[in-house]
Design an enzyme around this catalytic site. Structure first.
Site, PDB file in Angstrom:
ATOM      1  N   HIS A  21      -1.579  19.130  -2.500  1.00 52.61           N
ATOM      2  CA  HIS A  21      -1.411  18.415  -3.779  1.00 52.61           C
ATOM      3  C   HIS A  21      -2.008  19.256  -4.903  1.00 52.61           C
ATOM      4  O   HIS A  21      -3.144  19.730  -4.787  1.00 52.61           O
ATOM      5  CB  HIS A  21      -2.183  17.095  -3.769  1.00 52.61           C
ATOM      6  N   HIS A  54       1.199  19.680   3.319  1.00 54.08           N
ATOM      7  CA  HIS A  54       1.451  19.788   1.879  1.00 54.08           C
ATOM      8  C   HIS A  54       0.132  19.878   1.126  1.00 54.08           C
ATOM      9  O   HIS A  54      -0.857  19.271   1.523  1.00 54.08           O
ATOM     10  CB  HIS A  54       2.306  18.630   1.354  1.00 54.08           C
TER      11      HIS A  54
HETATM   12  P1  5GP Z   1      -0.453  12.507   1.661  1.00 52.08           P
HETATM   13  O1  5GP Z   1      -0.974  11.108   1.498  1.00 52.08           O
HETATM   14  O2  5GP Z   1       0.265  12.667   2.990  1.00 52.08           O
HETATM   15  O3  5GP Z   1      -1.459  13.566   1.386  1.00 52.08           O
HETATM   16  O4  5GP Z   1       0.608  12.672   0.507  1.00 52.08           O
HETATM   17  C1  5GP Z   1       1.939  12.318   0.609  1.00 52.08           C
HETATM   18  C2  5GP Z   1       2.488  12.360  -0.805  1.00 52.08           C
HETATM   19  O5  5GP Z   1       3.884  12.474  -0.719  1.00 52.08           O
HETATM   20  C3  5GP Z   1       2.175  11.107  -1.626  1.00 52.08           C
HETATM   21  O6  5GP Z   1       1.501  11.498  -2.816  1.00 52.08           O
HETATM   22  C4  5GP Z   1       3.548  10.509  -1.900  1.00 52.08           C
HETATM   23  O7  5GP Z   1       3.638   9.960  -3.190  1.00 52.08           O
HETATM   24  C5  5GP Z   1       4.473  11.706  -1.746  1.00 52.08           C
HETATM   25  N1  5GP Z   1       5.812  11.406  -1.252  1.00 52.08           N
HETATM   26  C6  5GP Z   1       6.129  10.650  -0.176  1.00 52.08           C
HETATM   27  N2  5GP Z   1       7.472  10.643   0.023  1.00 52.08           N
HETATM   28  C7  5GP Z   1       7.996  11.433  -0.951  1.00 52.08           C
HETATM   29  C8  5GP Z   1       9.339  11.818  -1.275  1.00 52.08           C
HETATM   30  O8  5GP Z   1      10.318  11.441  -0.628  1.00 52.08           O
HETATM   31  N3  5GP Z   1       9.498  12.657  -2.339  1.00 52.08           N
HETATM   32  C9  5GP Z   1       8.436  13.092  -3.090  1.00 52.08           C
HETATM   33  N4  5GP Z   1       8.707  13.906  -4.131  1.00 52.08           N
HETATM   34  N5  5GP Z   1       7.166  12.742  -2.828  1.00 52.08           N
HETATM   35  C10 5GP Z   1       6.948  11.920  -1.759  1.00 52.08           C
END
Ligand code: 5GP
Ligand code: ZN
Length: 139
Positions: A102, A100
């Protein structure tokens, strides 16, 4: 699709989300714990763990979508700037193991810090690192 992956389910639409854009390859949703108003995640519909296994078609379309979303956010949310962040593996802050991107709109006085500590390197160190990477780029 990975049966145990929450972002696969969200990307495919089987778990609802605040979707701001969708096409055949991506769904763009709002993050549940936003760093700032409008914080969005670009999710490929295909499952990739992260940058190390993403395919070329998805990688090459990714920033077309990101730029479209960024411009729409600037127009609609009136943000002052934007960070694009993408974490790979736990050491780098990845918590959900489905690729993903951001997209984080930034506002004056939002109090967020997205930063690293600048280090230092001698020119010969930079050259040696560059040489190693260049070899791997051609493999
Ligand atoms: P990472 O830390 O892996 O780069 O980012 C994961 C992101 O996914 C975090 O910003 C977290 O808030 C978001 N996130 C985790 N679970 C969910 C979910 O079920 N729905 C949404 N919309 N965001 C999520
Ligand atoms: Zn997945």
């Amino acid at each position: 699709m990975d049966q145990d992956c929450i972002f696969c389910k969200i990307a495919q639409g089987s778990i609802p989300s605040s979707t701001i854009y969708e096409d055949d390859m991506f769904r763009v949703i709002l993050d549940l714990s936003p760093a700032a108003a409008g914080h969005a995640l670009v999710l490929p519909k295909k499952h990739f763990r992260n940058i190390f296994d993403i395919d070329e078609a998805t990688a090459s379309r990714l920033f077309v979508v990101a730029a479209k979303v960024a411009r729409a956010m600037k127009a609609s949310l009136n943000c002052d700037g934007m960070n694009i962040v993408q974490n790979n593996e736990e050491i780098a802050g990845q918590t959900v193991f489905h690729f993903h991107l951001h997209i984080i709109p930034r506002y004056k006085d939002d109090g967020q810090v997205i930063a690293w500590k600048p280090g230092s390197a001698k020119p010969e160190e930079l050259q040696s690192i560059a040489a190693k990477i260049k070899v791997a780029m051609n493999e």
